[in-house]
Write a protein that holds these residues in place. Structure first.
Motif, PDB file in Angstrom:
ATOM      1  N   ALA A  23      -7.521   2.680   0.091  1.00  0.00           N
ATOM      2  CA  ALA A  23      -8.183   1.589   0.072  1.00  0.00           C
ATOM      3  C   ALA A  23      -7.545   0.292   0.577  1.00  0.00           C
ATOM      4  O   ALA A  23      -8.164  -0.711   1.015  1.00  0.00           O
ATOM      5  CB  ALA A  23      -8.936   1.276  -1.068  1.00  0.00           C
ATOM      6  N   ALA A  24      -6.143   0.254   0.331  1.00  0.00           N
ATOM      7  CA  ALA A  24      -5.376  -0.790   0.527  1.00  0.00           C
ATOM      8  C   ALA A  24      -4.768  -0.795   2.079  1.00  0.00           C
ATOM      9  O   ALA A  24      -4.274  -1.767   2.776  1.00  0.00           O
ATOM     10  CB  ALA A  24      -4.320  -0.950  -0.214  1.00  0.00           C
ATOM     11  N   GLY A  25      -5.097   0.243   2.853  1.00  0.00           N
ATOM     12  CA  GLY A  25      -5.163   0.322   4.267  1.00  0.00           C
ATOM     13  C   GLY A  25      -3.905   1.356   4.642  1.00  0.00           C
ATOM     14  O   GLY A  25      -3.311   1.474   5.825  1.00  0.00           O
ATOM     15  N   ASP A  26      -3.308   2.192   3.615  1.00  0.00           N
ATOM     16  CA  ASP A  26      -2.343   3.176   4.071  1.00  0.00           C
ATOM     17  C   ASP A  26      -3.137   4.401   4.448  1.00  0.00           C
ATOM     18  O   ASP A  26      -3.702   5.232   3.668  1.00  0.00           O
ATOM     19  CB  ASP A  26      -1.562   3.257   2.857  1.00  0.00           C
ATOM     20  CG  ASP A  26      -0.225   4.381   3.074  1.00  0.00           C
ATOM     21  OD1 ASP A  26       0.226   4.261   4.285  1.00  0.00           O
ATOM     22  OD2 ASP A  26      -0.404   5.567   2.399  1.00  0.00           O
ATOM     23  N   THR A  27      -3.014   4.600   5.730  1.00  0.00           N
ATOM     24  CA  THR A  27      -3.863   5.820   6.262  1.00  0.00           C
ATOM     25  C   THR A  27      -3.086   7.322   6.006  1.00  0.00           C
ATOM     26  O   THR A  27      -3.863   8.121   5.865  1.00  0.00           O
ATOM     27  CB  THR A  27      -3.820   5.576   7.631  1.00  0.00           C
ATOM     28  OG1 THR A  27      -2.683   5.585   8.549  1.00  0.00           O
ATOM     29  CG2 THR A  27      -4.964   4.597   8.126  1.00  0.00           C
ATOM     30  N   GLY A  28      -1.869   7.078   5.953  1.00  0.00           N
ATOM     31  CA  GLY A  28      -0.878   8.189   5.324  1.00  0.00           C
ATOM     32  C   GLY A  28      -1.595   8.759   4.122  1.00  0.00           C
ATOM     33  O   GLY A  28      -1.493   9.979   3.977  1.00  0.00           O
ATOM     34  N   ALA A  29      -2.240   8.203   3.209  1.00  0.00           N
ATOM     35  CA  ALA A  29      -2.697   8.546   1.878  1.00  0.00           C
ATOM     36  C   ALA A  29      -4.006   9.408   2.005  1.00  0.00           C
ATOM     37  O   ALA A  29      -4.217  10.304   1.247  1.00  0.00           O
ATOM     38  CB  ALA A  29      -3.027   7.256   0.977  1.00  0.00           C
ATOM     39  N   ARG A  30      -4.630   9.134   3.414  1.00  0.00           N
ATOM     40  CA  ARG A  30      -5.852  10.189   3.448  1.00  0.00           C
ATOM     41  C   ARG A  30      -5.132  11.523   3.697  1.00  0.00           C
ATOM     42  O   ARG A  30      -5.812  12.486   3.048  1.00  0.00           O
ATOM     43  CB  ARG A  30      -6.366   9.710   4.933  1.00  0.00           C
ATOM     44  CG  ARG A  30      -7.741  10.571   5.092  1.00  0.00           C
ATOM     45  CD  ARG A  30      -8.453  10.221   6.202  1.00  0.00           C
ATOM     46  NE  ARG A  30      -9.149   8.902   6.068  1.00  0.00           N
ATOM     47  CZ  ARG A  30      -8.698   7.853   7.031  1.00  0.00           C
ATOM     48  NH1 ARG A  30      -7.571   7.723   7.642  1.00  0.00           N
ATOM     49  NH2 ARG A  30      -9.334   6.763   6.459  1.00  0.00           N
TER      50      ARG A  30
ATOM     51  N   ALA B 168      -1.997  10.711  -9.571  1.00  0.00           N
ATOM     52  CA  ALA B 168      -1.645  10.718  -8.347  1.00  0.00           C
ATOM     53  C   ALA B 168      -2.811  10.642  -7.411  1.00  0.00           C
ATOM     54  O   ALA B 168      -2.634   9.678  -6.399  1.00  0.00           O
ATOM     55  CB  ALA B 168      -1.089  12.180  -8.098  1.00  0.00           C
ATOM     56  N   VAL B 169      -3.990  11.445  -7.603  1.00  0.00           N
ATOM     57  CA  VAL B 169      -5.098  11.135  -6.946  1.00  0.00           C
ATOM     58  C   VAL B 169      -5.570   9.462  -6.922  1.00  0.00           C
ATOM     59  O   VAL B 169      -5.860   9.158  -5.923  1.00  0.00           O
ATOM     60  CB  VAL B 169      -6.152  11.940  -7.384  1.00  0.00           C
ATOM     61  CG1 VAL B 169      -7.469  11.702  -6.606  1.00  0.00           C
ATOM     62  CG2 VAL B 169      -6.009  13.520  -7.192  1.00  0.00           C
ATOM     63  N   ASP B 170      -5.650   8.996  -8.154  1.00  0.00           N
ATOM     64  CA  ASP B 170      -5.811   7.677  -8.332  1.00  0.00           C
ATOM     65  C   ASP B 170      -5.022   6.811  -7.170  1.00  0.00           C
ATOM     66  O   ASP B 170      -5.407   5.681  -6.553  1.00  0.00           O
ATOM     67  CB  ASP B 170      -5.850   7.125  -9.974  1.00  0.00           C
ATOM     68  CG  ASP B 170      -6.262   5.640 -10.009  1.00  0.00           C
ATOM     69  OD1 ASP B 170      -7.556   5.592  -9.614  1.00  0.00           O
ATOM     70  OD2 ASP B 170      -5.594   5.079 -10.476  1.00  0.00           O
ATOM     71  N   PHE B 171      -3.716   6.951  -7.402  1.00  0.00           N
ATOM     72  CA  PHE B 171      -2.759   6.197  -6.726  1.00  0.00           C
ATOM     73  C   PHE B 171      -3.001   6.483  -5.068  1.00  0.00           C
ATOM     74  O   PHE B 171      -3.117   5.593  -4.269  1.00  0.00           O
ATOM     75  CB  PHE B 171      -1.379   6.517  -7.044  1.00  0.00           C
ATOM     76  CG  PHE B 171      -0.887   5.749  -8.099  1.00  0.00           C
ATOM     77  CD1 PHE B 171      -0.982   4.203  -8.118  1.00  0.00           C
ATOM     78  CD2 PHE B 171      -0.480   6.179  -9.209  1.00  0.00           C
ATOM     79  CE1 PHE B 171      -0.346   3.390  -9.392  1.00  0.00           C
ATOM     80  CE2 PHE B 171      -0.255   5.466 -10.449  1.00  0.00           C
ATOM     81  CZ  PHE B 171      -0.037   4.073 -10.251  1.00  0.00           C
ATOM     82  N   TYR B 172      -3.209   7.622  -4.688  1.00  0.00           N
ATOM     83  CA  TYR B 172      -3.579   7.932  -3.140  1.00  0.00           C
ATOM     84  C   TYR B 172      -4.922   7.252  -2.672  1.00  0.00           C
ATOM     85  O   TYR B 172      -4.879   6.521  -1.825  1.00  0.00           O
ATOM     86  CB  TYR B 172      -3.849   9.447  -2.966  1.00  0.00           C
ATOM     87  CG  TYR B 172      -2.541  10.278  -3.075  1.00  0.00           C
ATOM     88  CD1 TYR B 172      -1.228   9.764  -2.741  1.00  0.00           C
ATOM     89  CD2 TYR B 172      -2.471  11.527  -3.604  1.00  0.00           C
ATOM     90  CE1 TYR B 172      -0.222  10.484  -2.867  1.00  0.00           C
ATOM     91  CE2 TYR B 172      -1.234  12.322  -3.722  1.00  0.00           C
ATOM     92  CZ  TYR B 172      -0.055  11.875  -3.424  1.00  0.00           C
ATOM     93  OH  TYR B 172       0.939  12.403  -3.507  1.00  0.00           O
TER      94      TYR B 172
ATOM     95  N   ALA C  33       0.895  -1.236   0.029  1.00  0.00           N
ATOM     96  CA  ALA C  33       0.117  -0.022  -0.040  1.00  0.00           C
ATOM     97  C   ALA C  33       0.935   1.176   0.263  1.00  0.00           C
ATOM     98  O   ALA C  33       0.699   2.307  -0.639  1.00  0.00           O
ATOM     99  CB  ALA C  33      -0.926  -0.012   1.293  1.00  0.00           C
ATOM    100  N   LEU C  34       1.990   1.028   0.680  1.00  0.00           N
ATOM    101  CA  LEU C  34       2.936   2.185   0.728  1.00  0.00           C
ATOM    102  C   LEU C  34       3.355   2.738  -0.740  1.00  0.00           C
ATOM    103  O   LEU C  34       3.554   3.781  -0.884  1.00  0.00           O
ATOM    104  CB  LEU C  34       4.059   2.146   1.763  1.00  0.00           C
ATOM    105  CG  LEU C  34       5.046   3.330   2.040  1.00  0.00           C
ATOM    106  CD1 LEU C  34       4.251   4.497   2.405  1.00  0.00           C
ATOM    107  CD2 LEU C  34       5.837   2.919   3.029  1.00  0.00           C
ATOM    108  N   ALA C  35       3.542   1.714  -1.445  1.00  0.00           N
ATOM    109  CA  ALA C  35       4.088   1.885  -2.632  1.00  0.00           C
ATOM    110  C   ALA C  35       3.288   2.498  -3.350  1.00  0.00           C
ATOM    111  O   ALA C  35       3.709   3.393  -4.291  1.00  0.00           O
ATOM    112  CB  ALA C  35       4.524   0.403  -3.412  1.00  0.00           C
ATOM    113  N   LEU C  36       2.009   2.312  -3.269  1.00  0.00           N
ATOM    114  CA  LEU C  36       0.831   2.961  -3.987  1.00  0.00           C
ATOM    115  C   LEU C  36       1.026   4.492  -3.674  1.00  0.00           C
ATOM    116  O   LEU C  36       0.680   5.358  -4.774  1.00  0.00           O
ATOM    117  CB  LEU C  36      -0.487   2.526  -3.639  1.00  0.00           C
ATOM    118  CG  LEU C  36      -0.789   1.138  -4.349  1.00  0.00           C
ATOM    119  CD1 LEU C  36      -1.849   0.290  -3.746  1.00  0.00           C
ATOM    120  CD2 LEU C  36      -0.908   0.927  -5.979  1.00  0.00           C
ATOM    121  N   ARG C  37       1.065   4.622  -2.502  1.00  0.00           N
ATOM    122  CA  ARG C  37       1.373   6.355  -2.144  1.00  0.00           C
ATOM    123  C   ARG C  37       2.460   6.719  -2.789  1.00  0.00           C
ATOM    124  O   ARG C  37       2.502   7.968  -3.255  1.00  0.00           O
ATOM    125  CB  ARG C  37       1.259   6.418  -0.582  1.00  0.00           C
ATOM    126  CG  ARG C  37       1.365   7.745  -0.157  1.00  0.00           C
ATOM    127  CD  ARG C  37       1.282   8.378   1.221  1.00  0.00           C
ATOM    128  NE  ARG C  37       1.456   7.460   2.246  1.00  0.00           N
ATOM    129  CZ  ARG C  37       2.260   7.631   3.306  1.00  0.00           C
ATOM    130  NH1 ARG C  37       2.840   8.559   3.362  1.00  0.00           N
ATOM    131  NH2 ARG C  37       2.229   6.863   4.499  1.00  0.00           N
TER     132      ARG C  37
END
Length: 679
Positions: A663-670, A654-658, A631-635
């Motif tokens: 959705a994959a559980g990386d709360t930092g993306a919020r 960028a928004v799509d990856f965030y 998930a972090l790689a997605l961010r």
């Protein structure tokens, strides 16, 4: 114990029958400088002025001296030195170690631990009270300081704390054994202790030639081509065998180069073709040999495996498991299934010759002799022909042919054949899938005493394959498998206690089992120990010991061990920060498809830390990590597209990856989405 990556109880079902080839990570200094300078200081203290004397340190010191000299070391020996002589000798050794390729310091004698500090007792030590002991002994930390000038190998061997003379005295509340080194050199200098923390090393019986540890150590040092990375596992297995489990040597520290060889001639030339990696070849042959015998009921097969390591033909990663199986099989009563099946099989002489040929890597000769024995009705030969068809070693890789051989072997009463035929039925490999029948074959082998079948039966109960799921039955069979000497079941039982699955959750029991499995060569258990020492929940926090276990897992080809050690090097948590070594371990893990390897290497590549900066390559690595579920790689991909690093800036992507990262559980993306004003 905190969960990082749980052991999968279903993972070994087919992997056990088709063990792959181990990847060997080669890091650090070049391993071919065999003629470079080697220095050693050997200290043996048997006679004491005011402390009980010991039988063997002097003899052990002479044995180690002779061994190291044969290996090309320049050796200085101190016999029964006073404190002043020992300190002076350490000073001289420090000068000789500067610029050397390898420095080894061996100490045999009494040792004591006071208030968390290890002390070595010279001839004139006084132990009347704490002050007298600390004032007349030498802190073990001085040993590490004396060898920091060596380049490739800095090894301390503490064969101390024999029948500890302070055991009946109250010295800082400590009564037994030494503790692990924690000084400033404890990472850069590797320490191999004769016994684990709190254990007392056996001195050997009166009249014995040497102590168990000295015997195992010198035997290990003289194995053809043995490396510093292989030595501790060999010594641990042998000392445990000789002391019947009462003494387990301990290791702490990080090797600059795990593949540096004690053998002045390097790895045996006969194992390496032109341009081949001899270290990798030893590991490959090790895996193949172990796969061919792991389900055997004959102690001779496991002895042959140990002999192959002694000849330097294989790495011997499963030596302790082999020793455990020998011990378990030799305890079987006359008339038991295993003993009867060995004695009743026709063509057994051909099976033995084939086994020896297989151990040498002569697969054609092995296939010829096993085929002849199989024609005579030998179930073990049929089983091994199945393994050949499965692995492609000595036969065309053909899973259907393998299944036929396993079925024939099962019909001949061979437990390994029953197990693998049962696995074929459970999984539909080479035959129609029939879980109920597969379960029955494995259950039959387990009831007849097959340790491997007991472990697989436990897995069937856990997963509900061929039988109703029953975790309590699964845990019970795991315990029976462990008691019968099945190696993989040790880590699986540890995982059950870690999760509380079929047994009451018990982190301390889990840690003990992981430790047992790790010293027997289970790389996932090694990683679990690393996590346990990092987390400090089941045991006191010890980041150096965590790194030690990660490196041992890494050198045995475990990608999670590689990436875990890389994290420590990158962050400087518990180790001196070294982004270049972090990149090397991340790259090795990534080469094995490890998500964290891709992610970590991508991060360093994006920043130009430890490697040349290359944003486009970083994007590729982040994408690989994302494909593996990170998930972090997605961010990180979102950040690269947002900022236009390595790719054309694209806010929508960028928004799509965030969003995918969130959705994959990386709360930092919020936070990234909120920063961009996007829900």
């Amino acid at each position: 114990m905190a969960q990082r990556k749980r052991l999968n109880l279903g993972a070994r079902a087919w992997r056990a029958a088709m063990a792959g080839l181990a990847f060997v990570v080669s890091l650090g200094l070049a391993s071919g400088a065999w003629a470079a300078q080697r220095v050693a200081l050997v200290v043996g203290v048997s006679k004491y002025d005011k402390v009980p004397s010991l039988n063997n340190p002097g003899k052990d010191a002479r044995l180690v001296q002779a061994t190291l000299q044969k290996l090309g070391f320049t050796v200085k020996v101190l016999t029964d030195p006073s404190r002043a002589a020992l300190i002076e000798g350490l000073g001289e050794f420090e000068e000789s170690a500067k610029g050397s390729e390898a420095a080894v310091l061996y100490y045999a004698g009494h040792g004591a631990m006071v208030d968390g500090v290890n002390y070595l007792l010279p001839r004139d030590a006084i132990i009347t009270n704490k002050s007298s002991l600390t004032g007349t002994a030498v802190e073990s930390a001085r040993l590490g300081q004396s060898m920091m000038g060596a380049k490739a190998v800095r090894l301390i061997i503490l064969d101390a704390c024999r029948n500890n003379p302070t055991a009946t005295r109250s010295l800082g509340g400590n009564s037994r054994g030494l503790t692990r080194e924690t000084g400033p050199t404890s990472v850069a200098v590797v320490t191999l202790m004769a016994a684990g923390p709190g254990q007392v090393a056996q001195d050997g019986a009166a009249g014995a030639a040497n102590s168990p540890f000295a015997i195992a150590l010198t035997q290990g040092l003289t194995r053809p081509g043995i490396t510093v990375g292989e030595l501790p596992s060999y010594v641990q297995a042998e000392v445990e065998r000789m002391t019947e489990g009462e003494q387990t040597p301990d290791l702490q520290g990080i090797w600059p180069n795990v593949h540096w060889s004690f053998d002045p001639n390097g790895p045996p030339k006969r194992v390496a073709a032109a341009g081949a990696d001899p270290v990798k070849i030893k590991w490959e042959k090790d895996q193949v040999f172990w796969t061919s015998i792991k389900d055997s009921d004959d102690p001779a097969d496991f002895k042959a495996y140990m002999d192959a390591q002694d000849r330097g033909e294989i790495s011997g990663a499963f030596r302790k498991l082999a020793s455990n199986r020998i011990r378990a099989l030799e305890k079987l009563p006359a008339g038991s299934f295993q003993v009867a099946s060995r004695s009743a099989q026709p063509g057994q002489d051909l099976v033995v010759s084939a086994r020896d040929a297989f151990g040498r890597g002569d697969y054609a000769a092995a296939s010829r002799d096993w085929s002849a024995a199989a024609s005579a009705g030998n179930g073990a030969a049929m089983y091994n022909l199945g393994v050949m068809s499965l692995s492609g070693k000595g036969a065309t890789k053909d899973i259907t042919a393998a299944a036929r051989w396993f079925r024939a072997s099962a019909g001949a009463g061979h437990s390994g054949g029953m197990v693998n035929w049962g696995l074929c039925l459970l999984n539909g490999f080479g035959t129609a899938k029939d879980e109920a029948s597969g379960f029955r074959f494995i259950q039959d082998a387990a009831n007849r005493g097959s340790a491997n079948a007991m472990g697989l039966l436990a897995e069937a109960f856990y997963r509900g394959r061929g039988v109703a799921a029953d975790p309590r039955q699964g845990a019970s069979w795991l315990q029976r498998a462990v008691d019968a000497g099945d190696g993989p079941s040790i880590a699986q039982l540890a995982d059950a206690y870690d999760r509380g699955d079929g047994v009451a959750r018990d982190g301390h029991r889990a840690f003990s089992l992981y430790q047992r499995a790790a010293t027997a060569g289970d790389t996932e258990a090694m990683v679990h120990l690393g996590y346990a020492y990092e987390d400090g929940e089941a045991v006191p926090k010890d980041e150096i010991q965590a790194a030690t276990w990660y490196q041992r897992a890494a050198e045995a080809g475990n990608s999670e061990g590689m990436s875990s050690l890389a994290v420590m090097f990158e962050s400087g948590a518990g180790l001196p920060q070294d982004e270049q070594r972090a990149a090397e371990y991340y790259r090795a893990a990534a080469d094995l498809g490890d998500a964290r390897g891709y992610l970590g290497l991508g991060s360093l590549t994006a920043r130009g830390a430890g490697v040349r900066a290359n944003p486009a390559e970083a994007v590729r690595l982040f994408q690989q990590a994302a494909n593996k579920g990170s998930a972090l790689a997605l961010r990180n991909l979102g950040l690269m597209y947002e900022t236009g690093q390595g790719v054309r800036a694209d806010r929508a992507k960028a928004v799509d990856f965030y969003r995918k990262a969130l959705a994959a559980g990386d709360t930092g993306a919020r936070d990234e989405l909120q920063r961009l004003g996007v829900r």
